[in-house]
Scaffold this motif. Structure first.
Motif, mmCIF file in Angstrom:
data_model
loop_
_atom_site.group_PDB
_atom_site.id
_atom_site.type_symbol
_atom_site.label_atom_id
_atom_site.label_comp_id
_atom_site.label_asym_id
_atom_site.label_seq_id
_atom_site.Cartn_x
_atom_site.Cartn_y
_atom_site.Cartn_z
ATOM 1 N N ASN A 354 0.816 -1.217 0.000
ATOM 2 C CA ASN A 354 0.000 0.000 0.000
ATOM 3 C C ASN A 354 0.848 1.264 0.000
ATOM 4 O O ASN A 354 0.380 2.333 -0.393
ATOM 5 C CB ASN A 354 -0.937 0.019 1.211
ATOM 6 C CG ASN A 354 -2.011 -1.044 1.117
ATOM 7 O OD1 ASN A 354 -2.269 -1.578 0.040
ATOM 8 N ND2 ASN A 354 -2.637 -1.370 2.240
ATOM 9 N N ASN A 355 2.084 1.133 0.455
ATOM 10 C CA ASN A 355 2.991 2.283 0.523
ATOM 11 C C ASN A 355 4.094 2.200 -0.529
ATOM 12 O O ASN A 355 5.146 2.807 -0.376
ATOM 13 C CB ASN A 355 3.615 2.381 1.922
ATOM 14 C CG ASN A 355 2.575 2.608 2.997
ATOM 15 O OD1 ASN A 355 1.595 3.309 2.774
ATOM 16 N ND2 ASN A 355 2.774 2.002 4.157
ATOM 17 N N MET A 356 3.863 1.429 -1.594
ATOM 18 C CA MET A 356 4.861 1.235 -2.641
ATOM 19 C C MET A 356 4.544 2.114 -3.854
ATOM 20 O O MET A 356 3.383 2.259 -4.240
ATOM 21 C CB MET A 356 4.890 -0.232 -3.069
ATOM 22 C CG MET A 356 5.942 -0.562 -4.117
ATOM 23 S SD MET A 356 5.798 -2.273 -4.701
ATOM 24 C CE MET A 356 4.305 -2.151 -5.699
ATOM 25 N N ILE A 357 5.583 2.702 -4.430
ATOM 26 C CA ILE A 357 5.452 3.514 -5.642
ATOM 27 C C ILE A 357 6.392 2.941 -6.698
ATOM 28 O O ILE A 357 7.598 2.807 -6.461
ATOM 29 C CB ILE A 357 5.801 4.990 -5.370
ATOM 30 C CG1 ILE A 357 4.889 5.575 -4.289
ATOM 31 C CG2 ILE A 357 5.699 5.804 -6.654
ATOM 32 C CD1 ILE A 357 5.269 6.978 -3.856
ATOM 33 N N ASN A 358 5.842 2.610 -7.874
ATOM 34 C CA ASN A 358 6.645 2.120 -8.996
ATOM 35 C C ASN A 358 6.953 3.310 -9.896
ATOM 36 O O ASN A 358 6.083 3.819 -10.604
ATOM 37 C CB ASN A 358 5.885 1.043 -9.763
ATOM 38 C CG ASN A 358 6.754 0.322 -10.770
ATOM 39 O OD1 ASN A 358 7.899 0.716 -11.006
ATOM 40 N ND2 ASN A 358 6.221 -0.730 -11.380
ATOM 41 N N ASN A 359 8.184 3.791 -9.868
ATOM 42 C CA ASN A 359 8.564 5.001 -10.597
ATOM 43 C C ASN A 359 8.782 4.720 -12.086
ATOM 44 O O ASN A 359 8.961 3.571 -12.514
ATOM 45 C CB ASN A 359 9.845 5.588 -9.985
ATOM 46 C CG ASN A 359 9.663 5.956 -8.524
ATOM 47 O OD1 ASN A 359 8.715 6.647 -8.170
ATOM 48 N ND2 ASN A 359 10.576 5.498 -7.675
ATOM 49 N N ASP A 360 8.763 5.796 -12.869
ATOM 50 C CA ASP A 360 8.931 5.678 -14.321
ATOM 51 C C ASP A 360 10.298 5.131 -14.709
ATOM 52 O O ASP A 360 10.446 4.500 -15.761
ATOM 53 C CB ASP A 360 8.710 7.043 -14.993
ATOM 54 C CG ASP A 360 7.280 7.540 -14.834
ATOM 55 O OD1 ASP A 360 6.382 6.687 -14.635
ATOM 56 O OD2 ASP A 360 7.068 8.767 -14.894
ATOM 57 N N ASP A 361 11.320 5.382 -13.869
ATOM 58 C CA ASP A 361 12.662 4.907 -14.197
ATOM 59 C C ASP A 361 12.875 3.442 -13.821
ATOM 60 O O ASP A 361 13.986 2.912 -13.928
ATOM 61 C CB ASP A 361 13.718 5.775 -13.514
ATOM 62 C CG ASP A 361 13.599 5.748 -11.991
ATOM 63 O OD1 ASP A 361 12.658 5.106 -11.472
ATOM 64 O OD2 ASP A 361 14.437 6.382 -11.326
ATOM 65 N N GLY A 362 11.811 2.775 -13.371
ATOM 66 C CA GLY A 362 11.907 1.364 -13.023
ATOM 67 C C GLY A 362 12.213 1.100 -11.563
ATOM 68 O O GLY A 362 12.168 -0.053 -11.122
ATOM 69 N N SER A 363 12.525 2.127 -10.802
ATOM 70 C CA SER A 363 12.823 1.940 -9.379
ATOM 71 C C SER A 363 11.529 1.834 -8.566
ATOM 72 O O SER A 363 10.442 2.170 -9.038
ATOM 73 C CB SER A 363 13.673 3.102 -8.867
ATOM 74 O OG SER A 363 12.945 4.325 -8.950
ATOM 75 N N PHE A 364 11.681 1.334 -7.340
ATOM 76 C CA PHE A 364 10.557 1.204 -6.413
ATOM 77 C C PHE A 364 10.856 2.018 -5.166
ATOM 78 O O PHE A 364 11.965 1.944 -4.609
ATOM 79 C CB PHE A 364 10.333 -0.253 -6.017
ATOM 80 C CG PHE A 364 9.673 -1.091 -7.081
ATOM 81 C CD1 PHE A 364 8.298 -1.222 -7.132
ATOM 82 C CD2 PHE A 364 10.442 -1.751 -8.024
ATOM 83 C CE1 PHE A 364 7.691 -2.002 -8.103
ATOM 84 C CE2 PHE A 364 9.851 -2.527 -8.999
ATOM 85 C CZ PHE A 364 8.459 -2.655 -9.045
ATOM 86 N N ASP A 365 9.864 2.801 -4.727
ATOM 87 C CA ASP A 365 9.953 3.536 -3.456
ATOM 88 C C ASP A 365 8.957 2.936 -2.475
ATOM 89 O O ASP A 365 7.810 2.645 -2.833
ATOM 90 C CB ASP A 365 9.637 5.021 -3.643
ATOM 91 C CG ASP A 365 10.735 5.759 -4.383
ATOM 92 O OD1 ASP A 365 11.810 5.156 -4.589
ATOM 93 O OD2 ASP A 365 10.510 6.922 -4.772
ATOM 94 N N PHE A 366 9.395 2.767 -1.228
ATOM 95 C CA PHE A 366 8.514 2.306 -0.161
ATOM 96 C C PHE A 366 8.494 3.367 0.937
ATOM 97 O O PHE A 366 9.553 3.737 1.472
ATOM 98 C CB PHE A 366 8.993 0.974 0.421
ATOM 99 C CG PHE A 366 8.712 -0.213 -0.447
ATOM 100 C CD1 PHE A 366 7.535 -0.932 -0.311
ATOM 101 C CD2 PHE A 366 9.629 -0.604 -1.416
ATOM 102 C CE1 PHE A 366 7.280 -2.038 -1.110
ATOM 103 C CE2 PHE A 366 9.388 -1.704 -2.222
ATOM 104 C CZ PHE A 366 8.201 -2.418 -2.072
ATOM 105 N N GLN A 367 7.300 3.867 1.254
ATOM 106 C CA GLN A 367 7.142 4.784 2.378
ATOM 107 C C GLN A 367 7.188 3.965 3.670
ATOM 108 O O GLN A 367 6.530 2.923 3.785
ATOM 109 C CB GLN A 367 5.807 5.533 2.282
ATOM 110 C CG GLN A 367 5.629 6.364 1.024
ATOM 111 C CD GLN A 367 6.456 7.633 1.066
ATOM 112 O OE1 GLN A 367 6.811 8.120 2.141
ATOM 113 N NE2 GLN A 367 6.755 8.175 -0.114
ATOM 114 N N ILE A 368 7.943 4.417 4.644
ATOM 115 C CA ILE A 368 8.065 3.736 5.933
ATOM 116 C C ILE A 368 7.235 4.496 6.956
ATOM 117 O O ILE A 368 7.601 5.606 7.373
ATOM 118 C CB ILE A 368 9.533 3.640 6.387
ATOM 119 C CG1 ILE A 368 10.397 3.043 5.275
ATOM 120 C CG2 ILE A 368 9.634 2.815 7.663
ATOM 121 C CD1 ILE A 368 9.991 1.665 4.840
#
Length: 518
Positions: A354-368
């Protein structure tokens, strides 16, 4: 037949009368004394088993653990009262008062074991009279009175042992194990002590939240030992002196406890005895220095394994992403993510879809959005980023995307990591740690020496060996200063020769020898 209104009884009376007429007999009424009347025997027998009570020894223990003495038993009879005075539901020759709900509870520290049907009324009376005491209740979380109960609590509930001796109509000695189960945790005693000192329940709740759950688990064992020590030596647990605390630590020392454990015990005592300022007391400092000199606490490891061992393992065809089933993919992903983030296992367990973002550059961000061990006011790692890696066999992003697709059909919650066996629940920190250690073992790393947390030292030491600036490492990991890295994590990397000693004894040595001899 007479004046009866029951058709059934009338039918039986007619049948009996007809049978008597057929036999040309007579029926007559005769008085039978009650003592000889079998039908009346059950009503004349006194059954004291209906007078249930909490075992008196458990009651004594509970009374000794609270900060003031119980002065009245609100729901009792002369057969099951715990203390006098007691209040009875019906007139009783020994009772202090009849009907507890008709008197004020405000000035009493009560003991109440009411019929469960009266629990809601009892709690409403406690709230109305602003009364304080001990209440015995079943842990029925779905009952209508349960929310009110939680609202009125001023201390942690004590779970009584599920044993036939706990509630009885006869007095039976308790085994030591049952008595031990009645004793509350040290933090429960601390909560009671704070309330007794005049802090409101809401204030006490906030104070108790000042300790993380992991800290409470670490301190609990020593606080309970402290309470036991105070009980044996007639010491007020929350009013002790520095000499008394040092006597307790001395007892721990001679029981074989080392410096690290005694230091934890000292910190636990500082938590419940803040006025003593044990951390800054010069006598306490000298005592701790003496403990260290007698039993020094030295680092367990002086070097760290090379992450190249794990990378080489993952380059084997058997670990190719297309060949991995859920178990192997889960293990490999856990290791890749923790090495990439240079973080603790706790962070992996907190990752949420639910806190994951799939960015355009292929990376993944997770909000903690949860507290981490390193979280402090003004210092929290709010985002962790996983970037693509050129080598597909070691790319955390590629494996992460594959894992999400493979687990998408499961009835999952929002946790990223799931157990790879049914019912596929959110993986705990211990499960993830076990997965990581299994991979380290396969890579030829001695897991009797290195645990899952060693990945943090291995990854950061690897970065430093590759020439990454220490300041960059500190900012990336989230340490406040270089001392943490230098003291705990910056280790010389073991040579290939050192690692091969363990590989030669590994049950997987054939795999390693085939690969490393290429």
């Amino acid at each position: 037949m007479g004046g009866t209104k029951s058709q059934l009884y009338n039918y039986f009376a007619n049948r009996i009368w007809q049978l008597v007429l057929q036999d040309k007999g007579w029926i007559s009424a005769e008085h039978v004394p009650g003592v000889a009347n079998i039908a009346d025997k059950a009503s004349r027998k006194f059954d004291n088993e209906k007078e249930w009570k909490l075992n008196s020894r458990i009651f004594v223990i509970l009374n000794s653990l609270v900060c003031q003495s119980i002065d009245i038993d609100l729901f009792a009879t002369r057969l099951n009262f715990q203390i006098k005075p007691f209040v009875s539901w019906k007139p009783d020759p020994e009772c202090f008062f009849v009907d507890a709900f008709a008197m004020s509870w405000e000035t009493h520290f009560f003991y109440a074991f009411p019929p469960f049907s009266l629990l809601l009324r009892t709690l409403q009376k406690v709230e109305t009279d602003q009364a304080t005491g001990i209440l015995i209740f079943p842990n029925w979380t779905t009952q209508v009175w349960y929310p009110l109960l939680l609202k009125l609590l001023i201390g942690s509930p004590i779970l009584l042992p599920n044993d036939t001796f706990t509630f009885s109509s006869t007095e039976t000695d308790l085994t030591p194990s049952i008595v031990q189960n009645v004793t509350p945790s040290g933090f429960c005693r601390l909560r009671q002590g704070l309330h007794h000192q005049g802090y409101s329940p809401s204030t006490v709740d906030i104070i108790m939240d000042g300790w993380r759950d992991s800290t409470k688990r670490q301190y609990r064992v020593y606080i309970e030992k402290w309470i036991d020590f105070c009980g044996r030596n007639t010491i007020q647990a929350l009013e002790a002196t520095v000499p008394e605390t040092l006597t307790f630590l001395t007892e721990l020392f001679y029981s074989g406890v080392g410096y690290s454990a005694i230091n934890t015990a000292k910190s636990a005592l500082s938590a419940i005895l803040p006025s003593l300022q044990l951390g800054s007391n010069h006598i306490t400092k000298k005592f701790m220095r003496g403990v260290f000199n007698s039993r020094p606490s030295l680092p367990k490891i002086s070097s760290i394994w090379d992450v190249k061992c794990v990378f080489d393992l993952f380059r084997l065809p058997v670990w190719d992403i297309e060949n991995l089933k859920l178990k192997s993919l889960t293990q490999k992903l856990a290791v890749l993510l923790i090495l990439s983030a240079c973080e603790r296992v706790q962070l992996l367990a907190s990752l949420s879809l639910n806190n994951m973002i799939n960015n355009d550059d292929g990376s993944f961000d997770f909000q903690i959005n949860v507290l981490l061990k390193t979280t402090k006011p003004g210092n929290h790692k709010s985002v962790v980023k996983f970037r693509p890696f050129q080598e597909s066999s070691l790319c955390p992003v590629t494996h992460l995307a594959r894992y999400i697709r493979m687990t998408s059909y499961l009835n999952r919650d929002d946790a990223l990591f799931l157990t790879y066996r049914k019912p596929y629940t959110a993986a705990s920190k211990s499960s993830i740690s076990r997965w990581i250690k299994e991979v380290l073992f396969l890579a030829g790393i001695d897991t009797s020496v290195y645990g899952a947390h060693s990945t943090r030292s291995a990854s950061t030491s690897h970065l430093k060996a590759r020439g990454v600036d220490v300041d960059q490492i500190i900012r990336y990991v989230g340490w406040t200063n270089a001392k943490t890295f230098a003291r705990f994590y910056n280790k010389p990397i073991e040579s290939e020769k050192q690692l091969s000693v363990f590989r030669s004894h590994s049950s997987h040595s054939v795999i390693f020898e085939l690969f490393y001899c290429k």
